[in-house]
Design a protein around this motif. Sequence first.
Motif, PDB file in Angstrom:
ATOM      1  N   ASP A   1      -5.439  13.728   7.815  1.00 52.20           N
ATOM      2  CA  ASP A   1      -4.665  12.505   7.530  1.00 52.20           C
ATOM      3  C   ASP A   1      -4.737  11.523   8.698  1.00 52.20           C
ATOM      4  OD1 ASP A   1      -3.880  13.531   5.077  1.00 52.20           O
ATOM      5  OD2 ASP A   1      -1.971  14.307   5.847  1.00 52.20           O
ATOM      6  N   ILE A   2      -4.600  12.026   9.902  1.00 49.02           N
ATOM      7  CA  ILE A   2      -4.644  11.169  11.091  1.00 49.02           C
ATOM      8  C   ILE A   2      -6.019  10.530  11.242  1.00 49.02           C
ATOM      9  CG2 ILE A   2      -4.537  11.160  13.623  1.00 49.02           C
ATOM     10  CD1 ILE A   2      -2.288  13.276  13.343  1.00 49.02           C
TER      11      ILE A   2
ATOM     12  N   GLU B   1     -14.703  10.602   8.231  1.00 53.99           N
ATOM     13  CA  GLU B   1     -14.612  12.051   8.029  1.00 53.99           C
ATOM     14  C   GLU B   1     -13.819  12.662   9.168  1.00 53.99           C
ATOM     15  OE1 GLU B   1     -15.818  13.800   5.475  1.00 53.99           O
ATOM     16  OE2 GLU B   1     -16.743  12.049   4.536  1.00 53.99           O
ATOM     17  N   PRO B   2     -13.030  13.702   8.882  1.00 52.21           N
ATOM     18  CA  PRO B   2     -12.305  14.385   9.962  1.00 52.21           C
ATOM     19  C   PRO B   2     -13.231  14.906  11.067  1.00 52.21           C
ATOM     20  CG  PRO B   2     -11.441  15.059   7.847  1.00 52.21           C
ATOM     21  CD  PRO B   2     -12.668  14.223   7.571  1.00 52.21           C
ATOM     22  N   SER B   3     -14.443  15.279  10.700  1.00 51.64           N
ATOM     23  CA  SER B   3     -15.384  15.778  11.708  1.00 51.64           C
ATOM     24  C   SER B   3     -15.736  14.694  12.727  1.00 51.64           C
ATOM     25  CB  SER B   3     -16.650  16.324  11.057  1.00 51.64           C
ATOM     26  OG  SER B   3     -17.301  15.313  10.311  1.00 51.64           O
ATOM     27  N   TYR B   4     -15.773  13.431  12.290  1.00 55.05           N
ATOM     28  CA  TYR B   4     -16.036  12.333  13.223  1.00 55.05           C
ATOM     29  C   TYR B   4     -14.885  12.190  14.221  1.00 55.05           C
ATOM     30  CZ  TYR B   4     -19.518  10.844   9.728  1.00 55.05           C
ATOM     31  OH  TYR B   4     -20.561  10.785   8.846  1.00 55.05           O
TER      32      TYR B   4
END
Length: 68
Positions: A43-44, A52-55
């Motif tokens: 979410d953050i 993407e969360p991975s970024y």
Amino acid sequence: MHTNHLNKVLKKNTNKTTSELIAQRVLQEAKVLLKHTTYNISDISFCLGFEEPSYFINFFKKEKIQLP
């Protein structure tokens, strides 16, 4: 104001590039959200504009910060 002029002025006055200042601000906001909200990392990452969360995780690794 032209981008090159902005970069030059910021570098002269802060000794940091525009990209460094933006990264510093994003990192500061991420730390606040991680510490003071119940949002998860995914979410953050989306709140801060990462696709993407991975970024987002790679951004933290690049800044040599460990996620909780």
